[in-house]
Design an enzyme around this catalytic site. Structure first.
Site, short mmCIF file in Angstrom:
data_model
loop_
_atom_site.label_atom_id
_atom_site.label_comp_id
_atom_site.label_asym_id
_atom_site.label_seq_id
_atom_site.Cartn_x
_atom_site.Cartn_y
_atom_site.Cartn_z
CG ASP A 107 -0.34 -0.01 2.52
OD1 ASP A 107 0.58 0.79 2.73
OD2 ASP A 107 -0.76 -0.80 3.40
CE LYS A 108 -0.28 8.46 -1.48
NZ LYS A 108 -1.41 9.41 -1.74
#
Length: 227
Positions: A107-108
């Site tokens: 994820d980011k």
């Protein structure tokens, strides 16, 4: 065994140009095969033998690389989602067919090792739950870690909104608020959710190993060939 392809197909699949454009490139003497000027877009060639504008082709075979994903980059091809891991790679790769994709996702807010390939069979192999491929993370958390969490992870953490607990995972406490976690599942935001289920919050998450591959001294934003 070398796989021969039509010249126009080879260059199109590698993202250089359309199949139609190859004819114009031949006319303009931009393409060479084993040092000789190409003459026909339909001739069968080994992509490794090709040169365009006196340069060998970029990755004429399969791609498998390891990237050290920086913070705030997404594992998506969608340009509307912000900075993409694919923006850190040669632009021509985005026009390849098959498309280059990440093996799983980070994820980011997660950094570290992500594998990128154009081999769909390899993606399936490395992400299949049946293969039990270990992933190793370094995790920093908000609250001090208690030794009891080692047993909780080893027993299989029960995630909120999940009917079955996670598979057993190995947790090693590195210091008061840092742990090394080894697991071989790939549930959505799994590491963060596991700590949340144990009453703690993940401050930072970094993957340092995926199966047999380790980041080593690879700097954030850099990548390295694996084949």
């Amino acid at each position: 065994m070398t796989v021969l392809k039509r010249l126009d197909q080879a260059l199109s699949n590698l993202g250089y140009c359309s199949r139609r454009e190859v004819r114009y490139w031949i006319r303009d003497k931009r393409i060479r095969i084993n040092g000789e000027l190409a003459k026909n877009a339909s001739q069968k060639v080994d992509p490794n033998s090709l040169m365009v504008d006196h340069q060998p082709l970029d990755h004429p075979g399969d791609i498998l690389i390891m990237l050290n994903k920086p913070l705030d980059y997404v594992c998506s091809h969608d340009i509307n989602e912000g900075q993409r891991i694919y923006d850190l790679l040669p632009p021509i790769w985005q026009a390849r067919n098959p498309q280059v994709v990440s093996v799983g996702r980070l994820d980011k807010d997660t950094t570290g090792l992500i594998l990128i390939t154009d081999q769909s069979a390899l993606v399936q192999q490395l992400t299949s739950p049946k293969q039990h491929v270990d992933k190793v993370y370094i995790v920093k958390v908000e609250k001090a870690l208690d030794d009891n969490i080692i047993e909780q992870f080893a027993a299989g953490v029960q995630l909120i909104s999940e009917t079955e607990p996670c598979l057993p995972a190995k947790l090693e406490i590195i210091d008061t608020q840092t742990a090394k976690v080894t697991l071989n599942e790939g549930k959505y935001h799994q590491v963060r959710r596991m700590f949340a289920a144990c009453g703690n919050h993940v401050v930072s998450l970094h993957r340092e190993q995926f199966g047999q591959y380790s980041l080593g001294d690879l700097a954030p934003g850099e990548w390295r060939d694996l084949i």
